[in-house]
Design a protein around this motif. Structure first.
Motif, mmCIF file in Angstrom:
data_model
loop_
_atom_site.group_PDB
_atom_site.id
_atom_site.type_symbol
_atom_site.label_atom_id
_atom_site.label_comp_id
_atom_site.label_asym_id
_atom_site.label_seq_id
_atom_site.Cartn_x
_atom_site.Cartn_y
_atom_site.Cartn_z
ATOM 1 N N SER A 84 9.776 3.811 -9.721
ATOM 2 C CA SER A 84 10.212 4.184 -11.070
ATOM 3 C C SER A 84 11.344 5.206 -11.056
ATOM 4 N N ILE A 85 11.703 5.676 -9.862
ATOM 5 C CA ILE A 85 12.770 6.666 -9.718
ATOM 6 C C ILE A 85 13.822 6.123 -8.743
ATOM 7 N N PRO A 86 15.021 6.732 -8.689
ATOM 8 C CA PRO A 86 16.076 6.231 -7.794
ATOM 9 C C PRO A 86 15.678 6.294 -6.322
ATOM 10 N N LEU A 87 16.213 5.345 -5.556
ATOM 11 C CA LEU A 87 15.977 5.274 -4.122
ATOM 12 C C LEU A 87 17.312 5.281 -3.382
ATOM 13 N N ILE B 29 2.896 6.031 -2.621
ATOM 14 C CA ILE B 29 4.026 6.895 -2.973
ATOM 15 C C ILE B 29 4.201 6.966 -4.486
ATOM 16 N N SER B 30 4.056 5.840 -5.150
ATOM 17 C CA SER B 30 4.230 5.809 -6.603
ATOM 18 C C SER B 30 3.237 6.729 -7.312
ATOM 19 N N SER B 31 2.022 6.777 -6.809
ATOM 20 C CA SER B 31 1.015 7.648 -7.429
ATOM 21 C C SER B 31 1.376 9.116 -7.240
ATOM 22 N N TYR C 281 0.833 -1.203 0.000
ATOM 23 C CA TYR C 281 0.000 0.000 0.000
ATOM 24 C C TYR C 281 0.873 1.261 0.000
ATOM 25 N N ILE C 282 1.927 1.249 0.847
ATOM 26 C CA ILE C 282 2.851 2.392 0.889
ATOM 27 C C ILE C 282 3.471 2.618 -0.482
ATOM 28 N N VAL D 181 4.478 10.246 -6.723
ATOM 29 C CA VAL D 181 5.696 10.439 -7.532
ATOM 30 C C VAL D 181 5.326 10.830 -8.957
ATOM 31 N N LYS D 182 4.365 10.109 -9.511
ATOM 32 C CA LYS D 182 3.940 10.378 -10.887
ATOM 33 C C LYS D 182 3.195 11.704 -10.994
ATOM 34 N N LYS D 183 2.290 11.956 -10.062
ATOM 35 C CA LYS D 183 1.459 13.155 -10.112
ATOM 36 C C LYS D 183 2.275 14.430 -9.880
ATOM 37 N N ASP D 184 3.219 14.373 -8.917
ATOM 38 C CA ASP D 184 3.972 15.571 -8.521
ATOM 39 C C ASP D 184 5.378 15.624 -9.110
ATOM 40 N N ASN D 185 5.695 14.655 -9.955
ATOM 41 C CA ASN D 185 6.996 14.644 -10.653
ATOM 42 C C ASN D 185 8.166 14.648 -9.665
ATOM 43 N N ILE D 186 8.132 13.746 -8.690
ATOM 44 C CA ILE D 186 9.241 13.600 -7.738
ATOM 45 C C ILE D 186 10.419 12.940 -8.457
ATOM 46 N N SER D 187 11.623 13.451 -8.196
ATOM 47 C CA SER D 187 12.821 13.013 -8.931
ATOM 48 C C SER D 187 13.556 11.858 -8.263
#
Length: 381
Positions: A111-114, A84-86, A79-80, A88-94
């Motif tokens: 989908s982005i670096p961790l 977070i993924s949603s 769920y987390i 990330v996509k909506k707010d364009n987190i890098s």
């Protein structure tokens, strides 16, 4: 660049649970990034409620814990991840960052670096505390570390020890924890003479139980000294009883008369207690690079700390205070009495401690190390 932090704690009036070093670190760095015109989002996972709000320009998401008997660890993680993924996509987190503690990002894919920052895993602390780590925790922590794009430690000690414990062959960089000196202004007019203070969770690994024997020896020499423990009581891992009660039971009758206990107070009130203390005692056996030490040093406090591992990367024995193995009760007590008996020297040590923070562990300048790290990781992905 837009940075997202995944954490279990965050200093804010809406967050009702206790705050540790990870929460303090996250807020400090988030504020510095925001001040540098970078976007920041904080995800506080496994919370008791869902809420989204702004905190001085930082977007904060409380993510309510999802439970399913026997499978909460899996259901909640998924769920987390989805939540977070949603965002990330909506707010364009890098880029995302999370601590390694109990491996919250184990089995998560983004989908982005961790970036995983080593504040001290349960495996690490159990090793230093000489107790057995839970199989599940070590498994999750190892899985989380293996899934990281980049790993960075808050001290050389925690970086090297973590590599050893998890048999990691990759490069683990070090970016020390830092603090903003401008937000912590010393005020010696508030000092109450002959007062000793420990602040933080009341737990064996932080050397709290050693302080009882140490204080007994101090009282033998000076019956006017008081000691205050400020922080949340815990159940001891070995005896399954209150650490506070264990501490009190070890005190002599005379020492018990000079003992004060203050339960947890809001984070923003802690520094008022630090300012009032004559000497701050930090005898921990297990830390990574503790924010409590930075806070005490930047407030020019007279300090007696432990001398283990990370300590030598921060403290300068005999210059910023004294570093002593907490099991050497007599020597630890002697150093406390020395500071009480030599106020001029003790004051100079406090001033040197603040200068070390300003020169080497100043978040006003060193946060750029993190910016460069994030940009490098993003560029390489």
């Amino acid at each position: 660049m837009h940075v997202g932090f995944i954490t279990s704690e965050y200093p804010h009036e809406l967050f009702k649970k206790g705050i540790g070093g990870i929460g303090t670190f996250t807020k400090n760095l988030a504020n510095q990034l925001h001040k540098g015109n970078y976007k920041v989002t904080v995800f506080v996972h496994s919370h008791t409620e869902s809420k989204v709000f702004e905190d001085n320009g930082i977007k904060v998401h409380f993510i309510k814990q999802k439970k399913l008997k026997g499978f909460t660890w899996w259901v909640n993680r998924k769920y987390i991840q989805q939540y977070i993924s949603s965002v990330v996509k909506k707010d364009n987190i890098s880029i995302l960052e999370a601590p390694e503690w109990t491996g919250i990002t184990a089995f998560m894919k983004f989908s982005i670096p961790l970036v995983i920052r080593l504040h001290g895993s349960d495996t690490y602390f159990c090793h230093l505390d000489k107790r057995k780590v839970k199989f599940k925790n070590k498994l999750f922590e190892k899985k989380a570390l293996k899934g990281a794009t980049k790993i960075v430690g808050v001290s050389h000690f925690v970086a090297e020890k973590t590599k050893e414990l998890f048999k990691l062959s990759i490069l683990v960089e070090t970016i020390h924890n830092t603090i903003n000196p401008n937000q912590f202004v010393p005020d010696h007019s508030k000092i109450e003479r002959k007062t000793l203070l420990y602040f933080g969770a009341l737990i064996r690994k932080k050397g709290v139980l050693e302080l009882a024997s140490i204080f007994n020896k101090v009282i033998e020499e000076d019956k006017e000294v008081t000691i205050t423990l400020l922080g949340r009581d815990t159940i001891d891992v070995f005896t399954q009883v209150s650490t506070l009660e264990m501490f009190k039971n070890q005190l002599t009758a005379e020492a018990l008369k000079r003992f004060i206990y203050i339960p947890s107070v809001p984070y923003e009130e802690v520094d008022s207690y630090i300012k009032k203390a004559n000497i701050v005692l930090l005898p921990s056996f297990a830390e990574a690079f503790p924010m409590t030490w930075l806070e005490a040093m930047v407030l020019e406090k007279q300090l007696v700390t432990s001398n283990i591992g990370w300590a030598n990367e921060l403290m300068i024995n005999g210059e910023t205070g004294y570093c002593v193995n907490p099991i050497d009760h007599q020597l630890y007590a002697d150093k406390i009495l020395d500071l009480l008996s030599n106020p001029t020297k003790a004051k100079q040590m406090g001033e040197k401690a603040r200068q070390v923070i300003k020169d080497k562990f100043n978040s006003e300048t060193s946060y750029q190390e993190n910016v460069l790290l994030y940009k490098k990781v993003i560029a390489e992905c």
